[in-house]
Scaffold this active site. Structure first.
Site, PDB file in Angstrom:
ATOM      1  N   ASP A   9       0.864  -1.178   0.000  1.00 57.43           N
ATOM      2  CA  ASP A   9       0.000   0.000   0.000  1.00 57.43           C
ATOM      3  C   ASP A   9       0.897   1.223   0.000  1.00 57.43           C
ATOM      4  O   ASP A   9       1.766   1.354   0.867  1.00 57.43           O
ATOM      5  CB  ASP A   9      -0.888   0.016   1.251  1.00 57.43           C
ATOM      6  CG  ASP A   9      -2.028  -0.992   1.140  1.00 57.43           C
ATOM      7  OD1 ASP A   9      -2.198  -1.576   0.049  1.00 57.43           O
ATOM      8  OD2 ASP A   9      -2.734  -1.201   2.135  1.00 57.43           O
TER       9      ASP A   9
ATOM     10  N   ASP B 196     -13.760  -6.367  -4.894  1.00 59.16           N
ATOM     11  CA  ASP B 196     -13.860  -6.553  -3.443  1.00 59.16           C
ATOM     12  C   ASP B 196     -15.170  -7.286  -3.181  1.00 59.16           C
ATOM     13  O   ASP B 196     -16.247  -6.730  -3.389  1.00 59.16           O
ATOM     14  CB  ASP B 196     -13.855  -5.195  -2.723  1.00 59.16           C
ATOM     15  CG  ASP B 196     -12.506  -4.500  -2.840  1.00 59.16           C
ATOM     16  OD1 ASP B 196     -11.519  -5.183  -3.184  1.00 59.16           O
ATOM     17  OD2 ASP B 196     -12.440  -3.290  -2.598  1.00 59.16           O
TER      18      ASP B 196
END
Lengths: 254, 217
Positions: A11, A130
């Site tokens: 990230d 997701d």
């Protein structure tokens, strides 16, 4: 024989690795390029950067990160996060990304997937989904980091983006992400079996057996993990050796 | 000092290809200048020519044709002067007679064959053929010198749904196994093409690029 892939995911926020990477002595644990080089050396099969930069003005820093990574690592690099326009994809590819992951933009505008695949080729268009199991055997697409439900069936959506030209699906078990309890295997298998393109399983990896399950039971052809690698719980080599021992074809040495 | 040109025709990851060629040259201590160019006159004068390419066959073909005089310059250098040529991925596919992706498109026609969808025997195998696979040579080629190939050898990075089916089996240099043989490398005289991406294939890739920079066909 084609090998199954292990993909560490970083990230990145405003050009820095969130929480840092601590598995190896890095001069700067927060520099994504340093981390990328370490993973390259460690035998990762691909690398993934997820740009979680909040503001549009700071997005340019990601291009520089990607450019410097591509100069040092000769392995495939996928970049996702905030990809909403054809120009976003072009800029990332020109900086040196090999694949670009589209998430919410694919949900809000399906045609974007088709435009992107036609413009740049299916091989570089990853659709990031997701998913959450909302009832037994019922899988739904979520956006905004798993907070917003869409009412869209995840398996149906995966089929749809495949038909629109996606070259790969990155499937995150949102109900498992960050738990260390392993992938949602029912979700992973349902999506992987429904589409003809490769599926990367993501979200929830806490042990090396979880990686094995993602391939063997989830039918994914790649597994993505973050914290178990970044915090040094396991090395890439340990992950691969464990998977190979379980009978999965792996690329053991570069 | 030799000059290797990577052709910039709006397709492909030129930045990483450029850096990989520079790295391979440096590691092999070759004094080769690597340049990226869209200019036909630069290609015509180059000692070695690299044609990368990602995306669809037709788009890449269109991109190449859009560069005024480029195809003529490539022919002059590669066909007339016999300069070493390396096509990568769609850059390799463009060497074939025809591409059959979406519609039939004429290729450069340097190696007889058609670009067709890969068709693994096992229907569970995913398409694209994406990831690391070993390659098995079907003959000898200078670009594979010193590289460990075969089942236990080094892996190359593939990402493709189509491959070249050569008219003459002897033009195939190496295959990969993906539910049957997939064309991994083709060659004819001073031309060679790889379906995989040497610029993304770590050790195998850098060794193959160094071999190309040393190659005297």
């Amino acid at each position: 024989m084609l090998k199954m892939r292990v993909i560490p995911c970083l990230d990145v926020k405003d050009g820095r690795v969130v929480k840092g990477v601590n598995f190896i002595d890095l001069r700067d644990a927060g520099d994504p390029v340093e981390a990328a080089k370490a993973y390259d050396k460690a035998g990762a099969d691909e690398l993934c950067f997820l740009d979680i930069t909040a503001t549009h003005e700071n997005r340019g820093t990601m291009f520089d990160v990607v450019r410097r990574t591509a100069e040092a690592c000769f392995m495939p690099l996928t970049v996702g996060g905030g990809v909403r326009a054809i120009d976003d994809i072009r800029n990332l590819l020109l900086s040196g990304a090999d694949k670009v992951a589209i998430n919410s933009a694919a949900v809000s505008r399906r045609a974007f997937v088709k435009e992107a695949a036609e413009k740049f080729g299916s091989q570089c268009i990853v659709v990031s989904i997701d998913g959450k199991e909302t009832a037994p055997g019922k899988f739904e697409v979520f956006t905004h980091g798993g907070r917003k439900e869409t009412g869209i069936d995840a398996v149906e959506f995966a089929r749809e983006v495949t038909a629109l030209g996606a070259g790969e699906i990155m499937l995150t078990s949102m109900d498992r992400d960050g738990t260390g309890k392993g992938f949602n295997l029912a979700l992973t298998r349902a999506v992987a079996d429904a589409v003809s393109i490769p599926v990367i399983a993501s979200g929830g990896v806490g042990t090396l057996d979880h990686l094995v399950e993602g391939i063997k039971e989830g039918h994914a052809t790649a597994v993505l993990a973050a914290s178990i690698f970044h915090f040094g719980t396991f090395t890439i080599a340990q992950a691969k050796a464990h998977m190979a021992k379980a009978g999965i074809p792996m690329r053991m040495a570069t | 000092m030799g000059k290797t040109v990577i052709i910039d025709y709006g397709s492909g990851n030129l930045h990483s290809a450029h850096k990989a060629f520079e790295r391979a040259a440096a590691e092999a201590k070759l004094k080769e200048q690597i340049i990226v160019s869209a200019k036909p006159e630069v290609v015509a004068e180059a000692d070695r020519i690299v044609l990368p390419g990602v995306g669809a066959f037709k788009d890449c073909r269109g991109g190449l044709m859009a560069l005024d005089g480029m195809e003529e310059a490539m022919r002059a250098a590669v066909i007339s002067k016999g300069r070493p040529f390396l096509g990568i991925c769609v850059g390799m596919q463009l060497m074939a007679t025809r591409g059959l992706e979406h519609e039939t498109t004429k290729g450069l026609g340097w190696i007889a064959g058609d670009v067709k969808p890969i068709a693994p025997k096992d229907p569970a195998l995913k398409i694209p053929h994406m990831g690391w696979n070993t390659i098995t040579p079907t003959g000898q080629h200078a670009l594979l010198d010193g590289i460990k190939t075969g089942d236990t050898g080094l892996n190359a990075y593939f990402v493709h749904s189509y491959h070249v089916e050569c008219t003459l089996p002897e033009d195939v240099v190496a295959t990969a196994d993906y539910g049957g043989p997939v064309t991994a490398m083709i060659a004819y005289e001073n031309m060679v093409g790889t379906q995989f991406h040497p610029e993304k294939s770590q050790a195998l890739g850098l060794a193959l690029i160094a071999n190309f920079l040393r190659w005297k066909p």
